[in-house]
Design an enzyme around this catalytic site. Sequence first.
Site, PDB file in Angstrom:
ATOM      1  N   LYS A 163     -22.643  -4.902  21.372  1.00  0.00           N
ATOM      2  CA  LYS A 163     -23.793  -4.012  21.170  1.00  0.00           C
ATOM      3  C   LYS A 163     -24.417  -4.328  19.822  1.00  0.00           C
ATOM      4  CE  LYS A 163     -24.985   0.868  20.161  1.00  0.00           C
ATOM      5  NZ  LYS A 163     -24.559   2.291  20.185  1.00  0.00           N
ATOM      6  N   ASP A 223     -30.420   2.583  15.003  1.00  0.00           N
ATOM      7  CA  ASP A 223     -30.410   3.581  16.074  1.00  0.00           C
ATOM      8  C   ASP A 223     -30.915   4.911  15.537  1.00  0.00           C
ATOM      9  OD1 ASP A 223     -30.002   5.137  18.281  1.00  0.00           O
ATOM     10  OD2 ASP A 223     -27.801   5.134  18.158  1.00  0.00           O
ATOM     11  N   LYS A 281     -32.123  11.531  16.250  1.00  0.00           N
ATOM     12  CA  LYS A 281     -30.948  12.027  15.530  1.00  0.00           C
ATOM     13  C   LYS A 281     -31.373  12.884  14.347  1.00  0.00           C
ATOM     14  CE  LYS A 281     -27.911   8.021  16.372  1.00  0.00           C
ATOM     15  NZ  LYS A 281     -26.824   8.733  17.057  1.00  0.00           N
ATOM     16  N   ASP A 290     -25.075   0.074  13.593  1.00  0.00           N
ATOM     17  CA  ASP A 290     -24.892   0.197  15.037  1.00  0.00           C
ATOM     18  C   ASP A 290     -24.916  -1.148  15.766  1.00  0.00           C
ATOM     19  OD1 ASP A 290     -24.284   1.958  17.052  1.00  0.00           O
ATOM     20  OD2 ASP A 290     -26.375   2.411  17.552  1.00  0.00           O
ATOM     21  N   ASP A 343     -30.656   8.548  23.069  1.00  0.00           N
ATOM     22  CA  ASP A 343     -29.666   8.201  22.044  1.00  0.00           C
ATOM     23  C   ASP A 343     -28.395   7.601  22.661  1.00  0.00           C
ATOM     24  OD1 ASP A 343     -28.663   7.912  19.524  1.00  0.00           O
ATOM     25  OD2 ASP A 343     -28.168  10.031  19.238  1.00  0.00           O
ATOM     26  N   GLU A 347     -28.076   4.814  24.030  1.00  0.00           N
ATOM     27  CA  GLU A 347     -28.786   3.554  24.279  1.00  0.00           C
ATOM     28  C   GLU A 347     -27.852   2.352  24.366  1.00  0.00           C
ATOM     29  OE1 GLU A 347     -28.268   4.751  21.339  1.00  0.00           O
ATOM     30  OE2 GLU A 347     -27.552   2.957  20.315  1.00  0.00           O
ATOM     31  N   ARG A 378     -25.001   1.839  25.839  1.00  0.00           N
ATOM     32  CA  ARG A 378     -24.530   1.536  27.194  1.00  0.00           C
ATOM     33  C   ARG A 378     -25.635   0.895  28.025  1.00  0.00           C
ATOM     34  NH1 ARG A 378     -22.934   7.721  27.988  1.00  0.00           N
ATOM     35  NH2 ARG A 378     -22.798   7.434  25.743  1.00  0.00           N
TER      36      ARG A 378
HETATM   37  N1  BES Z   1     -24.596   4.676  17.844  1.00  0.00           N
HETATM   38  C1  BES Z   1     -24.244   5.937  18.381  1.00  0.00           C
HETATM   39  C2  BES Z   1     -22.756   6.259  18.276  1.00  0.00           C
HETATM   40  C3  BES Z   1     -22.234   6.490  16.900  1.00  0.00           C
HETATM   41  C4  BES Z   1     -22.235   7.777  16.380  1.00  0.00           C
HETATM   42  C5  BES Z   1     -21.699   5.488  16.150  1.00  0.00           C
HETATM   43  C6  BES Z   1     -21.714   8.020  15.133  1.00  0.00           C
HETATM   44  C7  BES Z   1     -21.182   5.718  14.899  1.00  0.00           C
HETATM   45  C8  BES Z   1     -21.186   6.989  14.377  1.00  0.00           C
HETATM   46  C9  BES Z   1     -24.624   6.007  19.865  1.00  0.00           C
HETATM   47  O1  BES Z   1     -25.728   5.260  20.234  1.00  0.00           O
HETATM   48  C10 BES Z   1     -24.931   7.431  20.165  1.00  0.00           C
HETATM   49  O2  BES Z   1     -25.888   7.905  19.622  1.00  0.00           O
HETATM   50  N2  BES Z   1     -24.125   8.064  21.007  1.00  0.00           N
HETATM   51  C11 BES Z   1     -24.318   9.415  21.344  1.00  0.00           C
HETATM   52  C12 BES Z   1     -24.159   9.537  22.822  1.00  0.00           C
HETATM   53  C13 BES Z   1     -24.596  10.855  23.385  1.00  0.00           C
HETATM   54  C14 BES Z   1     -26.095  11.011  23.239  1.00  0.00           C
HETATM   55  C15 BES Z   1     -24.196  10.923  24.834  1.00  0.00           C
HETATM   56  C16 BES Z   1     -23.247  10.230  20.611  1.00  0.00           C
HETATM   57  O3  BES Z   1     -22.143   9.714  20.406  1.00  0.00           O
HETATM   58  O4  BES Z   1     -23.557  11.333  20.183  1.00  0.00           O
HETATM   59 ZN    ZN Z   2     -26.135   3.625  19.090  1.00  0.00          ZN
HETATM   60 MN    MN Z   3     -27.539   6.309  19.955  1.00  0.00          MN
END
Ligand code: BES
Ligand code: ZN
Ligand code: MN
Length: 482
Positions: free
Chosen positions: A247, A252, A259, A270, A329, A331, A333
């Site tokens: 990834k 992000d 966010k 990210d 968010d 994204e 996956r």
């Molecule tokens: N890049 C983030 C995950 C992340 C969060 C990495 C904190 C490092 C620290 C990912 O793209 C994300 O935003 N995931 C969301 C998914 C949710 C919207 C289902 C999450 O983990 O909140």
């Molecule tokens: Zn992300």
């Molecule tokens: Mn995200």
Amino acid sequence: MEIEFVTAKAAVAGKTAVARIVFEGAGLDGQLARAAAASRFTGQKGQTLDILAPEGEAARLVLVGAGKAEGFDAVGAEHAAATAYAAVKASGLEVLRIELPKADAQLAAHAALGVRLASYRFDKYRTKEPAEKKPSIGKAQVVADDADATLAAFTPLAALADAVSFTRDLVSEPPNVLYPAEYARRVKALESLGLEVEVLGEAEMETLGMGSLIAVGQGSVRESQLVVIRWNGAADTSAQPVAFVGKGVCFDTGGISIKPADGMEDMKWDMGGSAAVVGLMHVLAGRKAKVNAIGILGLVENMPDGAAYRPGDVLTSMSGQTIEVINTDAEGRLVLADAVWYCQDRFKPKFMVDLATLTGAIIISLGNDYGGLFSNNDELSANLLAASVTEGEPLWRMPLPAQYDRNIDSMIADMKNTGGRPGGSITAALFIQRFVNGVPWAHLDIASTAWKKPSSVPTIPDGATGFGVRLLNRMVADAYEA
Ligand code: BES
Ligand code: ZN
Ligand code: MN
């Protein structure tokens, strides 16, 4: 950092700090025994005792505890050497001489690796750092039983240190500098190591039908890129490759499902999964590994914009499966869905391992020292877990329960891109699993380990860790090289 291996007979030069690594309970004598007694130094792992202007040639002597003799291994030698480096790095002295309690080629070579990893610094954007704050140690001189054999043992470890540094640099770069095209250019430059690098732009991805990956980058002025890296090191260059997919979200914001501002700057990290894949390919080439390997990077920037994808959109992925976007968010996956499908479709690999800073939920599950391992294959998992233990990059295997899979069923499309908060890392992994087409596969959620602030490990300075490079390199070496 210059590295040198010498025998114990070599004289101690000027401006040298000597680090003597000692086991717990090993008797010290004379001045050292008195100093230890006066400071509760017993040789426990991580303890240090600094002796200024000791008798003899050294400008400074640091005793470093290595714990019990029985458990002392390569990672122990790295940590002890890294601790020694931290104790004297900005002392004004220029050479760090390391004396191990056991100095066979492997242990001495790993001590040198420990200093290489601990002395990593990302300082290219500092313009005003006073000279006396900068690290002064420029050379590590490791005392070894057999200096030539140790140098030979160190050669592949030097390649590893170079690769980990490369990964850390990529992860540390700010997002205005490292956007997808610039990232792809830096990877392309690794062709000088003997890698083959192909870069696909949005037009080519469109032709391939990558509607899932492309949607994520749609709100960005930066063009998304898919990078394919190949290392053909096996005797039979047509042998089935092993494959790694990363990834690479260069930034992000969350997109339209934006966010909160607090901590958003961390989302430059990210792309850590893809950077670990780059580091792995770097070390495979650097040490001329006897394996055919593929690295695939999905590089995008996730931005809110008039052209951005929306919650509610339905995307058609390269696999033909459709995805209803619930949250922009989630994204990573979506990027992996197309990158993983493309990987198995084009290269028919033995297995695929994807790495991604995928979910905040994995940090809640495992804390900051373990990455989450999800896999449809016990043998691949066992190989990853074994390598993770040897290299000191901890993984913990998580379940992929079939009964949770329906949490990502959609009312109007084949699936949706979030499965709710419960088991958020698991439903994210189950989503990716729908794109692996039955190939042996493992997913490493490294949102927990791609960076550390602060770090808890002496070989990892605060910031980008390079997590994954070591363990994958070890797994390839131990289980998949001819
Ligand atoms: N890049 C983030 C995950 C992340 C969060 C990495 C904190 C490092 C620290 C990912 O793209 C994300 O935003 N995931 C969301 C998914 C949710 C919207 C289902 C999450 O983990 O909140
Ligand atoms: Zn992300
Ligand atoms: Mn995200």
